[in-house]
Structure formats: structure tokens, C-alpha cells
Design an enzyme around this catalytic site. Structure first.
Site, PDB file in Angstrom:
ATOM      1  N   GLU A   1       0.891  -1.174   0.000  1.00  0.00           N
ATOM      2  CA  GLU A   1       0.000   0.000   0.000  1.00  0.00           C
ATOM      3  C   GLU A   1       0.914   1.204   0.000  1.00  0.00           C
ATOM      4  O   GLU A   1       1.635   1.436   0.967  1.00  0.00           O
ATOM      5  CB  GLU A   1      -0.882  -0.001   1.249  1.00  0.00           C
TER       6      GLU A   1
ATOM      7  N   CYS B   1      -1.753   8.952   3.946  1.00  0.00           N
ATOM      8  CA  CYS B   1      -1.797   8.422   2.576  1.00  0.00           C
ATOM      9  C   CYS B   1      -3.080   8.859   1.887  1.00  0.00           C
ATOM     10  O   CYS B   1      -3.174   8.817   0.671  1.00  0.00           O
ATOM     11  CB  CYS B   1      -1.696   6.912   2.599  1.00  0.00           C
TER      12      CYS B   1
HETATM   13  P1  NAP Z   1       8.983   4.135   3.651  1.00  0.00           P
HETATM   14  O1  NAP Z   1      10.126   5.065   3.730  1.00  0.00           O
HETATM   15  O2  NAP Z   1       8.763   3.440   2.356  1.00  0.00           O
HETATM   16  O3  NAP Z   1       9.174   3.071   4.816  1.00  0.00           O
HETATM   17  C1  NAP Z   1       8.356   1.936   5.022  1.00  0.00           C
HETATM   18  C2  NAP Z   1       9.212   0.773   5.500  1.00  0.00           C
HETATM   19  O4  NAP Z   1       9.856   0.153   4.389  1.00  0.00           O
HETATM   20  C3  NAP Z   1      10.335   1.182   6.437  1.00  0.00           C
HETATM   21  O5  NAP Z   1      10.540   0.156   7.360  1.00  0.00           O
HETATM   22  C4  NAP Z   1      11.507   1.330   5.483  1.00  0.00           C
HETATM   23  O6  NAP Z   1      12.766   1.248   6.124  1.00  0.00           O
HETATM   24  C5  NAP Z   1      11.270   0.155   4.553  1.00  0.00           C
HETATM   25  N1  NAP Z   1      11.897   0.340   3.254  1.00  0.00           N
HETATM   26  C6  NAP Z   1      11.850   1.438   2.456  1.00  0.00           C
HETATM   27  N2  NAP Z   1      12.538   1.209   1.314  1.00  0.00           N
HETATM   28  C7  NAP Z   1      13.008  -0.056   1.384  1.00  0.00           C
HETATM   29  C8  NAP Z   1      13.804  -0.868   0.522  1.00  0.00           C
HETATM   30  N3  NAP Z   1      14.228  -0.418  -0.660  1.00  0.00           N
HETATM   31  N4  NAP Z   1      14.130  -2.121   0.944  1.00  0.00           N
HETATM   32  C9  NAP Z   1      13.717  -2.579   2.139  1.00  0.00           C
HETATM   33  N5  NAP Z   1      12.976  -1.847   3.004  1.00  0.00           N
HETATM   34  C10 NAP Z   1      12.621  -0.607   2.630  1.00  0.00           C
HETATM   35  O7  NAP Z   1       7.600   4.877   3.984  1.00  0.00           O
HETATM   36  P2  NAP Z   1       7.277   5.828   5.250  1.00  0.00           P
HETATM   37  O8  NAP Z   1       8.139   7.034   5.163  1.00  0.00           O
HETATM   38  O9  NAP Z   1       7.272   5.095   6.489  1.00  0.00           O
HETATM   39  O10 NAP Z   1       5.761   6.218   5.011  1.00  0.00           O
HETATM   40  C11 NAP Z   1       5.364   7.272   4.222  1.00  0.00           C
HETATM   41  C12 NAP Z   1       4.710   6.775   2.960  1.00  0.00           C
HETATM   42  O11 NAP Z   1       3.784   5.749   3.263  1.00  0.00           O
HETATM   43  C13 NAP Z   1       3.920   7.832   2.242  1.00  0.00           C
HETATM   44  O12 NAP Z   1       4.195   7.750   0.873  1.00  0.00           O
HETATM   45  C14 NAP Z   1       2.485   7.462   2.538  1.00  0.00           C
HETATM   46  O13 NAP Z   1       1.558   7.913   1.589  1.00  0.00           O
HETATM   47  C15 NAP Z   1       2.581   5.987   2.583  1.00  0.00           C
HETATM   48  N6  NAP Z   1       1.497   5.382   3.347  1.00  0.00           N
HETATM   49  C16 NAP Z   1       0.594   4.626   2.679  1.00  0.00           C
HETATM   50  C17 NAP Z   1      -0.468   4.087   3.362  1.00  0.00           C
HETATM   51  C18 NAP Z   1      -1.474   3.266   2.624  1.00  0.00           C
HETATM   52  O14 NAP Z   1      -2.305   2.662   3.265  1.00  0.00           O
HETATM   53  N7  NAP Z   1      -1.452   3.222   1.319  1.00  0.00           N
HETATM   54  C19 NAP Z   1      -0.608   4.290   4.735  1.00  0.00           C
HETATM   55  C20 NAP Z   1       0.347   5.040   5.402  1.00  0.00           C
HETATM   56  C21 NAP Z   1       1.412   5.570   4.681  1.00  0.00           C
HETATM   57  P3  NAP Z   1      13.656   2.615   6.171  1.00  0.00           P
HETATM   58  O15 NAP Z   1      12.863   3.622   6.918  1.00  0.00           O
HETATM   59  O16 NAP Z   1      14.910   2.205   6.864  1.00  0.00           O
HETATM   60  O17 NAP Z   1      13.881   3.064   4.748  1.00  0.00           O
END
Ligand code: NAP
Length: 524
Positions: free
Chosen positions: A269, A306
Site C-alpha cells: 500500500e 496516505c
Molecule cells: P517508507 O520510507 O517506504 O518506509 C516503510 C518501510 O519500508 C520502512 O521500514 C523502510 O525502512 C522500509 N523500506 C523502504 N525502502 C526499502 C527498501 N528499498 N528495501 C527494504 N525496506 C525498505 O515509507 P514511510 O516514510 O514510512 O511512510 C510514508 C509513505 O507511506 C507515504 O508515501 C504514505 O503515503 C505511505 N502510506 C501509505 C499508506 C497506505 O495505506 N497506502 C498508509 C500510510 C502511509 P527505512 O525507513 O529504513 O527506509
């Protein structure tokens, strides 16, 4: 069960015990002033990852054989533990995220209610979609007895998001739905709220123990970088992934999963810009209320939702009052503490980049991980010419797109990519006159909303929090609401098995009293 900040160990939790091999370490940070929080957390070592997956694999058989009623008890025990620990969770999450207490109080309730929602679904049991076609030996060729139902997948890896330290994190929707379906869960904690993650893990570990489930039912692993997450997704014994986070992160995990020798589903998501269409009747009759409501919605939680309305389409000839009011609200907007230094930096860069193409209202902020509310404005021609303008900027900003006609607004709608939500604000007459808009929007999103802002997501049986790629990796599912359970199960048919060897759900006498499809007709 009492959890307390003093009990934080700074270690992963595997097979029901704290585990630390002293890998690379990291800390949580207080977004208000950027100060470092104790304790330090250690990345799980490759051996710890293997051990977490091995015990999960061992537990998978027990979970698959467990009854819905027993798993419901486990989910309710976790929910009760979370409610009982609400104060400790709120204090720690507030320190790690700067999200205000009322918001976190609501999130505690949402998290425990979500667990109870799934408990209710599996206690009742009909979610397994039992289908029975009985044999007819007289038919030529003879018709066999075939019965099918949904069965769990095996170990599921869950990645939580930074912006929901509870409801989309360790005991969040993905964990609840995967456990409910009968799968062991391994959570890769989000590094922005490690302490909150550990407190919740302690609650789950206690509940697992107290309810007689094997220790491999749940594990929590920390990671200073991306190695642990990548290794988990590539591990041959892992059967599915639930991810909530950025497009970049979700796409990286989808690609890793697709390259495995045995590919597995990744339910990612990801980000969304959640288009809003404000129709002429509404602009004429309630422009001020709409401007105030929109400003509140896109700055709620510092715009870190999100479902934030990130682009808004208006027909210019009716929008002068609305635009003036919106600019005024944004100019008076307070400053917001964003969740992490990285999110604050990317927000600043996103505004600067878009500022080259759009008019900007709002000022810059430099304290802690702070950001100022910002309005970007652009004409529809410029918007349609640059695809990047429709991408998510995570934080308190929205893009107002000025259209010169209904046709131009419709063109913008047709060119949208996949999003979680689309909102139409208007009168009933507007809606009747814009029927085609609704038909286009339902092909682009998971939830179409009329006359409300999209930020709130009700957790219930009908909710769809999903949408076509790139909002998610698979638009056929949802990550919120009880429908989410179907992501972590697959249908299995049993042909010709004697009654005693069939799962209870498929036996003739229907001992669990389920709604079933019996020779093509629904029965209970
Ligand atoms: P994120 O930076 O993608 O982090 C999510 C998790 O994934 C973290 O544990 C992160 O670790 C890990 N991760 C990121 N890139 C990775 C990779 N290449 N390989 C392995 N692990 C990886 O997202 P966020 O900053 O927490 O959240 C913000 C985003 O989430 C926004 O875009 C928001 O819209 C979205 N969101 C979506 C929903 C939905 O339901 N669709 C709900 C809430 C939030 P690291 O932090 O160490 O990179």
C-alpha cells in the site's frame, strides 16, 4: 500485562524472547527538536533473520490447524493488552513521532478495534468461503465430490509505516489480517518508532504465550538499513509480504519478490495523491466552508496521511472566492513537525521543485523536522504536460489545478493514475450533470467519496483502502477493513475425501454453522 518504557531492551524479539547479536545500531529521534532517544536498537543479524523465519515456519502448521475461535482469542488478548498499555504507548509514540496525544489516543482505539473486527470475522467463520459440490455417481462421466475453502499461506512479513506508529505498524491491519487468516507474522519495525514497536511486540509476545500459541507465531526484527527487510522478502520460507509506505520502498520490495526463484505476493500500500473535484454548484454555495475544510484535511497530521487530498481540480470561472479563502487559510497556517528528518528534507525538496512550475503560498521552516503548510497552484495545461506534478508530496501541501472548462477537468480525470481515493464535492444537481466523472473515477481508485474529505478511513467490513497501481501493488485488495483477510489466504479444493478427513468447515453436517455454497445455493 504491563509494558513500560523502562522495559525497552533495544533488541529484536524472536521465538518469544529478546534477541540481540549487536548488529549495526540506530536510534529513534524526537521530531520536535531532533534529539536522539534511548535506547539504541540493533539490526537483526542474518542468523537472527533465519531463526525468526525458521520458528515461524514451524509455527505455521499449528496456526493452520487452529480454529478461528482460538485465533480470535489471541487477537482479543492482543487488543486488550494494547488498550491496557494505552498510556505507555501514547507517551512513547508521541516522543518518537510528535503526533499529538488526541491523534495517538484515537490510533490506540483504532488498532485494538481493528484486531477485534478480525476476531469477530474468524469467530463467525464464513470468511473461508466454503463451497461444496457433492458427488453424482450416476452422471456420465461420474461427478466427483469437490469441496473448497480458503487456507493460510504460511509466514507473512509485515513492514509498517512511519505515519501510523500503531494502526499500520507492529499490531496494525496487516498483522491482524495475517494472523486472523492463520499465518505466523514477522514484522520489520519502522526505524522511526522503534520504542513503540518494541512495546507493542512485548504485548503480542505475552498474548501468544498466554493463549498457548507457538513462540514462532510472531517476531519483531529491527534494521538500521534495508538488509533485514530485503533478506526477509527473499527468504524461501516466507510466503507473502504486507507493506505500507512509500512508492519507492514498495516497488523495491515488489521487484525483489518477483525475482525470487519462487515469487510471492507483495501487498504494498503505497503513496497516493487523492484527487478532489469541486463542482460549480458547491463552489457557488459553500466556497468558504470548502476552503476551510480542505485546508484542515491536507494539513491534518502535518499532511502525513496516505489519504491526504494532494490535488484539487476546480473550474476557474466559479472558483475566485474559494481560491482567495484557501490562500488566506494557508498563509495563516501554523508550522508542523514532520515524522523524520528524511521526510522533512524530501518535503522541502518537493516544494522547491514544484515551485518552479506552480505559484506558491506559504513560507519555509527550518526548526527540527518542521514544515509549513503550502498551497501550490497551476493551470490544467501545465498540469497535464508534466506527470510529476501529480505525484505525492508527503506533508502539509496540496496542488490546486485551475481548469478552464468541464472538458478540461474531465481530461485531467481520464489521465489520472491509480490512487487510493477520489473525492467529488458538489450538489446533487452537480452530480447528475457530471455522471461521466464518477464513471471515470471508479476506474482509477479504490474509494469514491461524495461531499466529505478523504483523510479519515473507517475500519469496517465494507471499506476498500486500496486502488490500482501505483497506489498499491494489487488493486484487487484492501489493507483496511475485514476484506483484508483475503490477501493472506488461498483456495484449496479437496476432491473425494471422506468426511473425517475434511476440515470442519467442509463436513456435511456443517458443525460450525457457516454460510456455505452447497451445490450452487447459499445455505447456513
Ligand atoms: P517508507 O520510507 O517506504 O518506509 C516503510 C518501510 O519500508 C520502512 O521500514 C523502510 O525502512 C522500509 N523500506 C523502504 N525502502 C526499502 C527498501 N528499498 N528495501 C527494504 N525496506 C525498505 O515509507 P514511510 O516514510 O514510512 O511512510 C510514508 C509513505 O507511506 C507515504 O508515501 C504514505 O503515503 C505511505 N502510506 C501509505 C499508506 C497506505 O495505506 N497506502 C498508509 C500510510 C502511509 P527505512 O525507513 O529504513 O527506509
Amino acid at each position: 500485562m504491563t509494558v513500560a518504557v523502562e522495559k525497552l531492551r533495544g533488541s529484536s524479539w524472536i521465538a518469544g524472547v529478546a534477541s540481540s547479536s549487536g548488529g549495526a545500531s540506530f536510534h529513534g529521534y524526537n521530531p520536535v527538536d531532533g534529539s536522539r532517544l534511548e535506547p539504541a536498537y540493533a539490526s537483526a543479524s542474518p542468523a537472527e533473520v533465519d531463526s525468526a523465519v525458521a520458528v515461524a515456519e514451524e509455527a505455521a502448521g499449528f496456526l493452520a490447524a487452529s480454529s478461528g475461535k482460538d485465533r480470535a482469542k489471541l487477537l482479543r488478548a492482543i487488543a486488550d493488552g494494547i488498550d491496557a498499555a494505552a498510556e505507555a504507548l501514547i507517551v512513547r509514540a508521541n516522543l518518537e513521532t510528535a503526533l499529538p496525544r488526541p491523534r495517538l489516543t484515537g490510533e490506540v482505539g483504532r488498532t485494538s478495534n481493528q484486531l477485534r473486527l478480525f476476531a469477530g470475522v474468524i469467530e463467525e467463520g464464513s470468511w473461508v468461503n466454503a463451497r461444496i459440490d457433492t458427488a453424482d455417481p450416476a452422471r456420465m462421466p461420474p461427478k466427483p465430490d469437490v469441496r473448497s475453502m480458503l487456507r493460510p499461506l504460511g509466514p507473512v512479513v509485515v513492514f509498517g509505516a512511519s505515519n501510523f506508529p500503531l494502526a499500520f505498524s507492529v499490531a496494525g491491519g496487516d498483522t491482524a489480517s495475517a494472523l486472523a487468516a492463520g499465518n505466523p507474522v514477522i514484522v520489520k519495525a519502522h526505524p522511526a518508532h522503534p520504542g513503540t514497536s518494541e512495546l507493542v511486540a512485548q504485548i503480542i509476545v505475552e498474548a501468544v504465550k498466554a493463549n498457548g500459541f507457538p513462540a514462532g507465531t510472531f517476531a519483531l526484527l529491527f534494521d538500521a538499513g534495508h538488509e533485514v527487510g530485503a533478506k526477509l522478502v527473499q527468504h524461501p520460507a516466507v510466503r507473502a509480504v504486507g507493506f505500507t509506505g512509500s512508492f519507492r520502498g514498495g516497488r523495491a520490495l515488489m521487484d525483489l519478490a518477483a525475482k525470487r526463484e519462487v515469487p510471492i505476493p507483495v501487498y504494498a500500500e503505497m503513496g497516493s495523491t487523492n484527487p478532489v473535484f469541486i463542482l460549480p454548484g458547491a463552489l457557488k454555495t459553500k466556497s468558504e466552508a470548502l476552503a476551510v475544510g480542505l485546508h484542515q484535511s491536507f494539513t491534518l497530521g502535518g499532511g502525513q496521511f496516505c489519504t491526504k487530498p494532494g490535488m484539487v481540480f476546480v473550474e476557474d470561472q466559479h472558483a475566485a472566492d474559494f481560491t482567495a479563502k484557501l490562500r488566506g487559510s494557508v498563509a495563516e497556517s501554523p508550522s508542523f513537525s514532520l515524522l523524520t528528518e528524511g521526510i522533512a528534507r524530501v518535503y522541502g525538496e518537493g516544494i522547491e521543485e514544484r515551485g518552479k512550475l506552480a505559484t506558491v503560498t506559504g513560507t519555509k521552516s527550518d526548526e527540527g523536522f518542521a514544515a509549513q503548510g503550502t498551497l501550490l497552484e497551476v493551470g490544467a495545461d501545465a498540469f497535464l504536460a508534466d506527470k510529476h506534478l501529480s505525484e505525492e508530496v508527503f506533508g502539509p501541501t496540496t496542488l490546486l489545478v485551475h481548469c478552464d472548462s468541464t472538458e478540461q477537468m474531465m481530461r485531467a480525470a481520464r489521465e489520472l493514475e491509480g490512487h487510493l481515493t477520489a473525492t467529488v464535492l458538489g450538489t446533487d444537481e452537480d452530480l447528475a450533470a457530471h455522471g461521466e466523472l464518477l464513471r471515470v473515477l471508479e476506474t482509477k481508485v479504490g474509494r469514491v467519496i461524495f461531499n466529505a474529505f478523504p483523510t479519515g478511513v473507517e475500519v469496517n467490513h465494507a471499506m476498500v483502502h486500496g486502488g490500482p497501481y501505483p497506489a498499491t501493488s494489487d488493486g484487487r485488495s484492501t489493507s483496511v477493513g475485514s476484506l483484508a483477510i483475503f490477501r493472506f489466504a488461498r483456495p484449496v479444493a479437496y476432491q473425494g475425501l471422506p468426511q473425517f478427513a475434511l476440515p470442519m468447515e467442509l463436513r456435511d453436517e456443517n458443525p460450525l454453522g457457516l454460510h456455505r455454497l452447497w451445490n450452487g445455493s447459499f445455505e447456513k
